[in-house]
Design a protein around this motif. Structure first.
Motif, PDB file in Angstrom:
ATOM      1  N   TYR A 117       0.820  -1.209   0.000  1.00 23.66           N
ATOM      2  CA  TYR A 117       0.000   0.000   0.000  1.00 23.66           C
ATOM      3  C   TYR A 117       0.857   1.264   0.000  1.00 23.66           C
ATOM      4  O   TYR A 117       0.416   2.310  -0.472  1.00 23.66           O
ATOM      5  N   LEU A 118       2.090   1.158   0.479  1.00 25.33           N
ATOM      6  CA  LEU A 118       3.009   2.292   0.341  1.00 25.33           C
ATOM      7  C   LEU A 118       3.272   2.553  -1.142  1.00 25.33           C
ATOM      8  O   LEU A 118       3.238   3.696  -1.600  1.00 25.33           O
ATOM      9  N   GLN A 119       3.508   1.477  -1.898  1.00 30.97           N
ATOM     10  CA  GLN A 119       3.779   1.612  -3.330  1.00 30.97           C
ATOM     11  C   GLN A 119       2.530   2.036  -4.095  1.00 30.97           C
ATOM     12  O   GLN A 119       2.588   2.900  -4.969  1.00 30.97           O
ATOM     13  N   ILE A 120       1.393   1.426  -3.769  1.00 34.21           N
ATOM     14  CA  ILE A 120       0.139   1.770  -4.458  1.00 34.21           C
ATOM     15  C   ILE A 120      -0.179   3.242  -4.295  1.00 34.21           C
ATOM     16  O   ILE A 120      -0.447   3.954  -5.273  1.00 34.21           O
ATOM     17  N   THR A 121      -0.137   3.750  -3.051  1.00 33.64           N
ATOM     18  CA  THR A 121      -0.493   5.151  -2.826  1.00 33.64           C
ATOM     19  C   THR A 121       0.544   6.091  -3.437  1.00 33.64           C
ATOM     20  O   THR A 121       0.184   7.141  -3.964  1.00 33.64           O
ATOM     21  N   SER A 122       1.809   5.679  -3.421  1.00 35.42           N
ATOM     22  CA  SER A 122       2.847   6.503  -4.054  1.00 35.42           C
ATOM     23  C   SER A 122       2.643   6.573  -5.569  1.00 35.42           C
ATOM     24  O   SER A 122       2.691   7.661  -6.158  1.00 35.42           O
ATOM     25  N   ASP A 123       2.403   5.425  -6.194  1.00 36.13           N
ATOM     26  CA  ASP A 123       2.197   5.391  -7.646  1.00 36.13           C
ATOM     27  C   ASP A 123       0.961   6.200  -8.057  1.00 36.13           C
ATOM     28  O   ASP A 123       1.001   6.954  -9.037  1.00 36.13           O
TER      29      ASP A 123
ATOM     30  N   THR B 285      -0.468   8.626  -6.379  1.00 40.60           N
ATOM     31  CA  THR B 285      -0.219  10.053  -6.123  1.00 40.60           C
ATOM     32  C   THR B 285       0.500  10.682  -7.310  1.00 40.60           C
ATOM     33  O   THR B 285       0.158  11.790  -7.745  1.00 40.60           O
ATOM     34  N   LYS B 286       1.485   9.976  -7.855  1.00 40.48           N
ATOM     35  CA  LYS B 286       2.205  10.484  -9.034  1.00 40.48           C
ATOM     36  C   LYS B 286       1.265  10.629 -10.228  1.00 40.48           C
ATOM     37  O   LYS B 286       1.280  11.638 -10.932  1.00 40.48           O
ATOM     38  N   ALA B 287       0.435   9.621 -10.452  1.00 40.24           N
ATOM     39  CA  ALA B 287      -0.499   9.674 -11.576  1.00 40.24           C
ATOM     40  C   ALA B 287      -1.522  10.788 -11.389  1.00 40.24           C
ATOM     41  O   ALA B 287      -1.912  11.455 -12.358  1.00 40.24           O
ATOM     42  N   LEU B 288      -1.946  11.002 -10.153  1.00 42.13           N
ATOM     43  CA  LEU B 288      -2.878  12.103  -9.884  1.00 42.13           C
ATOM     44  C   LEU B 288      -2.240  13.457 -10.184  1.00 42.13           C
ATOM     45  O   LEU B 288      -2.919  14.382 -10.630  1.00 42.13           O
ATOM     46  N   GLY B 289      -0.929  13.554  -9.957  1.00 41.18           N
ATOM     47  CA  GLY B 289      -0.210  14.784 -10.305  1.00 41.18           C
ATOM     48  C   GLY B 289      -0.310  15.075 -11.797  1.00 41.18           C
ATOM     49  O   GLY B 289      -0.487  16.229 -12.208  1.00 41.18           O
ATOM     50  N   THR B 290      -0.213  14.049 -12.598  1.00 42.13           N
ATOM     51  CA  THR B 290      -0.375  14.205 -14.050  1.00 42.13           C
ATOM     52  C   THR B 290      -1.780  14.701 -14.373  1.00 42.13           C
ATOM     53  O   THR B 290      -1.961  15.617 -15.186  1.00 42.13           O
ATOM     54  N   LEU B 291      -2.773  14.095 -13.734  1.00 39.86           N
ATOM     55  CA  LEU B 291      -4.155  14.537 -13.970  1.00 39.86           C
ATOM     56  C   LEU B 291      -4.355  15.988 -13.539  1.00 39.86           C
ATOM     57  O   LEU B 291      -5.063  16.745 -14.215  1.00 39.86           O
TER      58      LEU B 291
END
Length: 116
Positions: free
Chosen positions: A5-11, A13-19
């Motif tokens: 879940y550390l990796q899931i939320t990190s990944d 979060t990055k994709a949300l930055g793109t959005l």
């Protein structure tokens, strides 16, 4: 295969930055809706986050589980409050909800700050 879940939320979060960059008005609207929906009112923010976790579990959304567990930790939710919420999820959602309730426990254990 174990979920992190550390990796899931990190990944995510990055994709949300793109959005946020590419569809800023949509993301601002969603953020505004989330802030309004979660602020204290007749229900506390903590109660609303427990409801959000229940929906995340029953909808089988890994990233949602991670983000709502993080919020619950920030708000001081106890393990017992989270477990009772997961019990209601299991009751209402049956076997599939039980599997995601188990995932929510893993998320809680992975995302809880470690004493150093």
């Amino acid at each position: 295969m174990s979920k992190s879940y550390l990796q899931i939320t990190s990944d995510v979060t990055k994709a949300l930055g793109t959005l946020r960059k590419e569809i800023p008005q949509t993301m601002q609207g969603f953020s505004s809706m989330a802030q309004s929906a979660l602020k204290d009112g007749a229900l506390s923010e903590l109660q609303k986050e427990l409801i959000s976790l229940a929906i995340a579990v029953t909808q089988r959304c890994d990233a949602c589980i991670g983000f709502h567990i993080k919020a619950l930790i920030r708000l001081g939710a106890t393990r017992e409050q989270i477990m009772e919420t997961l019990g209601v999820c299991t009751y209402m959602g049956g076997g599939p909800a039980l599997m995601y309730a188990a995932d929510a426990v893993r998320a809680y254990e992975q995302l809880l700050p470690k004493d150093e």
